[in-house]
Design a protein around this motif. Structure first.
Motif, short mmCIF file in Angstrom:
data_model
loop_
_atom_site.label_atom_id
_atom_site.label_comp_id
_atom_site.label_asym_id
_atom_site.label_seq_id
_atom_site.Cartn_x
_atom_site.Cartn_y
_atom_site.Cartn_z
N VAL A 89 -11.93 20.66 -8.87
CA VAL A 89 -12.40 19.29 -9.03
C VAL A 89 -11.24 18.35 -9.30
O VAL A 89 -11.16 17.25 -8.73
N ASN A 90 -10.33 18.77 -10.16
CA ASN A 90 -9.17 17.93 -10.49
C ASN A 90 -8.28 17.68 -9.28
O ASN A 90 -7.66 16.62 -9.16
N GLN A 91 -8.22 18.64 -8.38
CA GLN A 91 -7.40 18.48 -7.17
C GLN A 91 -7.98 17.40 -6.25
O GLN A 91 -7.26 16.75 -5.48
N VAL A 92 -9.28 17.19 -6.34
CA VAL A 92 -9.95 16.21 -5.47
C VAL A 92 -9.78 14.79 -5.98
O VAL A 92 -9.78 13.83 -5.20
N GLU A 93 -9.62 14.65 -7.29
CA GLU A 93 -9.64 13.33 -7.91
C GLU A 93 -8.66 12.33 -7.26
O GLU A 93 -9.01 11.17 -7.05
N ASP A 94 -7.45 12.78 -6.94
CA ASP A 94 -6.43 11.85 -6.44
C ASP A 94 -6.15 12.00 -4.95
O ASP A 94 -5.27 11.34 -4.41
N ALA A 95 -6.88 12.90 -4.28
CA ALA A 95 -6.61 13.12 -2.84
C ALA A 95 -7.94 13.16 -2.10
O ALA A 95 -8.65 14.15 -2.15
N SER A 96 -8.27 12.10 -1.43
CA SER A 96 -9.56 12.04 -0.73
C SER A 96 -9.66 13.07 0.38
O SER A 96 -10.74 13.55 0.72
N SER A 97 -8.52 13.42 0.99
CA SER A 97 -8.53 14.43 2.05
C SER A 97 -8.95 15.79 1.52
O SER A 97 -9.52 16.60 2.23
N THR A 98 -8.66 16.03 0.24
CA THR A 98 -9.01 17.31 -0.37
C THR A 98 -10.52 17.45 -0.50
O THR A 98 -11.05 18.56 -0.51
N LYS A 99 -11.23 16.30 -0.57
CA LYS A 99 -12.68 16.32 -0.70
C LYS A 99 -13.33 17.03 0.48
O LYS A 99 -14.39 17.65 0.35
N LYS A 100 -12.69 16.92 1.66
CA LYS A 100 -13.25 17.53 2.86
C LYS A 100 -13.28 19.05 2.80
O LYS A 100 -14.11 19.69 3.44
N VAL A 101 -12.34 19.63 2.06
CA VAL A 101 -12.27 21.09 2.01
C VAL A 101 -12.76 21.63 0.67
O VAL A 101 -12.66 22.83 0.40
N PHE A 102 -13.30 20.76 -0.17
CA PHE A 102 -13.72 21.19 -1.51
C PHE A 102 -14.79 22.28 -1.44
O PHE A 102 -14.70 23.30 -2.12
N VAL A 103 -15.82 22.04 -0.62
CA VAL A 103 -16.91 23.02 -0.54
C VAL A 103 -16.41 24.37 -0.03
O VAL A 103 -16.80 25.42 -0.54
N ARG A 104 -15.50 24.32 0.94
CA ARG A 104 -14.92 25.57 1.46
C ARG A 104 -14.21 26.33 0.34
O ARG A 104 -14.33 27.54 0.22
#
Length: 396
Positions: free
Chosen positions: A261-276
């Protein structure tokens, strides 16, 4: 017998066992030849008078005089207050064999064949006594094993780390299984191993837990799969330790989820692979539950509770429900970012539904999913109608 008994009394340990083997072998040879010399007498005179055969008389003679010295037994002792106590007195063979076992436990190299042969000789002298091990040697062996490992548990817990202690327990169980197989009947081996486990793991479980602290977390953090399996196998019979370990497991999985979750906070591109990444996290620790913890109920529950926490976190202004719907859209539409084979798509959709089960906002997921599904159908963006039907079935 006038020579045999003194020679056995004055010798100890392996020397006494070797002397016993020599004397018994000589006695059997003498009895066999005497039986041949008096074969006619044995065949007619003794048979007519229904007397004991000469061969048996020779063996009984050795048994009556030597066997009590060797095997020990129960003795009744009257105390000062006139109470009668029963205690087991170990015979010389038992003392010698147990002494050898203790020395081997301390790392000394001994000849196991001598001890095993002595027990077999004692059984032979016992005139085919069926319960020789159970009645004569096993009580002493089990009592000595209990006192030995009770003392060792106290020593090791006070001076060793949790890791070193568990390694020693593992080594002891392997050694005891090997030794017991050599000295005892196979039916006696479980009793010895049960004593070792009880004295080293169950009796001082509380003290062992005090030394544990973050040991389980260390193994989980460093992905020490083999160590986890070994430690769990040893500690699985200790409810307090298992409960503590499952709590550590839940804490670790939850922590790993928060990192994602913390990795997603500052990188919107990371949100795309969060579920994976969450799916990969779930797969990883599900394999831990199945392989390391033998699918124990507490660890399965710990994983479920950790996933429930992770799947209800707020992520960079988005909800997990929205991210799950978006992930499904990328997987099912033409040209989506999730380019997988048909089997991989089915497996992925199955796991998305499992994650959705942990989410408390399923209605919101349904709203997002319905809009994205309508968009795919309206503009003919679905990659495969069968996959669309499959996930709807799974969601129902």
């Amino acid at each position: 017998m006038m020579q045999v008994l003194p020679s056995l009394r004055e010798k100890h340990d392996e020397f006494m066992l070797k002397e016993l083997a020599r004397r018994w072998s000589n006695h059997k040879i003498m009895v066999r030849w005497l039986s041949r010399f008096f074969h006619y007498l044995d065949r007619y005179f003794i048979a007519r008078r229904s007397l004991t055969p000469l061969n048996e008389v020779g063996l009984v003679c050795f048994h009556d005089q030597v066997y009590p010295l060797l095997v020990g037994g129960f003795q009744w002792k009257q105390t000062l207050n006139h109470r009668v106590e029963v205690q087991y007195v170990t015979g010389k063979v038992g003392e010698a064999v147990i002494s050898m076992i203790d020395r081997e436990r301390e790392g000394e190299k001994i000849d196991r064949a001598i001890g095993k042969a002595a027990l077999e000789i004692s059984a032979e002298i016992g005139m085919g006594k069926v319960n020789h091990y159970e009645d004569d040697f096993e009580p002493s062996m089990l009592y000595n094993t209990t006192t030995y490992y009770s003392r060792k548990a106290s020593e090791w817990i006070s001076q060793d780390s949790f890791h070193d202690y568990v390694v020693k327990v593992d080594e002891c169980l392997k050694r005891e299984k090997n030794m017991a197989s050599d000295y005892l009947h196979s039916s006696c081996v479980p009793a010895v191993l049960e004593i070792v486990e009880r004295e080293l793991l169950s009796v001082d479980a509380t003290k062992l837990l005090e030394k544990d602290e973050t040991y389980w977390l260390t193994l989980l953090t460093n992905d020490k799969v083999e160590d986890l399996s070994r430690v769990y196998k040893l500690c699985s019979k200790m409810p307090a330790v298992v409960d503590h370990a499952s709590s550590m497991f839940k804490q670790h999985v939850t922590s790993e989820g928060r990192k994602l979750v913390n990795q997603v906070e500052d990188a919107s591109s990371t949100k795309k692979v969060f579920v994976r990444k969450v799916i990969e996290l779930y797969d990883k620790y599900l394999s831990y539950v199945n392989d390391c913890f033998i699918n124990h109920t507490l660890f399965r529950k710990a994983l479920d509770e950790a996933c429930e926490i992770i799947c209800n976190m707020a992520i960079a202004g988005s909800s997990i429900a929205e991210l799950l719907a978006t992930f499904c859209d990328n997987t099912l539409k033409k040209g989506g970012s999730e380019k997988l084979s048909d089997d991989a798509i089915e497996d992925t959709l199955e796991k998305v539904v499992k994650l959705l089960a942990y989410n408390n906002d399923k209605d919101r997921f349904a709203e997002f999913y319905r809009k994205k599904l309508a968009w795919r159908l309206l503009f003919d963006m679905s990659a495969d109608d069968e996959h669309e039907r499959s996930i709807l079935t799974k969601l129902k």
